[in-house]
Design a protein around this motif. Structure first.
Motif, PDB file in Angstrom:
ATOM      1  N   UNK A  64       0.831  -1.204   0.000  1.00 29.97           N
ATOM      2  CA  UNK A  64       0.000   0.000   0.000  1.00 29.97           C
ATOM      3  C   UNK A  64       0.870   1.261   0.000  1.00 29.97           C
ATOM      4  N   UNK A  65       1.926   1.271   0.802  1.00 34.53           N
ATOM      5  CA  UNK A  65       2.811   2.442   0.869  1.00 34.53           C
ATOM      6  C   UNK A  65       3.538   2.671  -0.453  1.00 34.53           C
ATOM      7  N   UNK A  66       3.963   1.586  -1.084  1.00 28.72           N
ATOM      8  CA  UNK A  66       4.642   1.730  -2.375  1.00 28.72           C
ATOM      9  C   UNK A  66       3.653   2.217  -3.428  1.00 28.72           C
ATOM     10  N   UNK A  67       2.440   1.664  -3.420  1.00 27.35           N
ATOM     11  CA  UNK A  67       1.421   2.065  -4.396  1.00 27.35           C
ATOM     12  C   UNK A  67       1.044   3.530  -4.235  1.00 27.35           C
ATOM     13  N   UNK A  68       1.058   4.026  -3.005  1.00 21.57           N
ATOM     14  CA  UNK A  68       0.747   5.440  -2.777  1.00 21.57           C
ATOM     15  C   UNK A  68       1.774   6.354  -3.437  1.00 21.57           C
ATOM     16  N   UNK A  69       3.009   5.904  -3.552  1.00 17.21           N
ATOM     17  CA  UNK A  69       4.024   6.704  -4.241  1.00 17.21           C
ATOM     18  C   UNK A  69       3.687   6.864  -5.721  1.00 17.21           C
ATOM     19  N   UNK A  70       2.963   5.882  -6.268  1.00 20.22           N
ATOM     20  CA  UNK A  70       2.541   5.950  -7.670  1.00 20.22           C
ATOM     21  C   UNK A  70       1.134   6.516  -7.814  1.00 20.22           C
ATOM     22  N   UNK A  71       0.493   6.829  -6.683  1.00 21.26           N
ATOM     23  CA  UNK A  71      -0.877   7.357  -6.677  1.00 21.26           C
ATOM     24  C   UNK A  71      -1.857   6.400  -7.341  1.00 21.26           C
TER      25      UNK A  71
END
Length: 171
Positions: A64-71
């Motif tokens: 989830x944290x990594x995906x948030x970096x990609x929005x």
């Protein structure tokens, strides 16, 4: 074509107005959507994600944290990340941690247990298990092999005051 493929592609199995994964009701894929399906993550998003991963190697990182970096949502992100890199996001994170472990082992500046904690593994055995699976040897064996293959260090020469034969000036 298998039964499932035929059923999946059979127009009769779809309800009228059903927008299937191939695009609109007519099967046409809009140009922007086709580009995303073929390529993966846009380059700026991929760069942001890679930076986020490498900056946080030593921390516990969630999808989830990594995906948030990609929005993006984590499922959409994971799918596009795999298309872009050939790895799932968590496989890439593990790969990046192991590469960092190799670099630190080559430097021989830290103990293996300290390296494990530094790059985000729970303990030395956790690092050793993943390292052996990926590299084919334990971290200690890797460090020893790097030490053996390293070219010998040149001795620092202090030529001041030394006279080499054949270089003595003739009087």
């Amino acid at each position: 074509m298998t039964y499932l493929d035929a059923k999946h592609h059979d127009g009769a199995s779809r309800r009228p107005g059903d927008h299937h994964e191939r695009g609109g009701a007519d099967g046409h894929i809009p140009p922007g959507l086709a580009a995303v399906r073929n390529r993966g993550l846009p380059h700026p998003s991929l760069c942001r994600v890679m930076d986020a991963i490498h900056q946080r190697l030593g921390e516990k990182v969630t999808l989830q944290e990594i995906a948030e970096a990609a929005c993006m949502s984590r499922f959409h992100f994971a799918r596009l990340f795999r298309r872009s890199t050939g790895y799932s996001p968590m496989e890439y994170l593990l790969h990046a941690r192991l590469e960092q472990a190799k670099a630190l082992l080559r430097q021989r500046a830290m103990r293996i247990s300290d390296i494990a904690v530094e790059i985000g593994f729970a303990d030395q055995s956790h690092l050793t298990r993943h390292f052996r699976r990926a590299v084919g040897m334990t971290p200690l064996q890797y460090a020893r092999r790097c030490l053996q293959t390293r070219p010998p260090a040149r001795p620092k020469s202090n030529t001041a005051g030394l006279v080499w034969p054949g270089l003595i000036p003739r009087e």
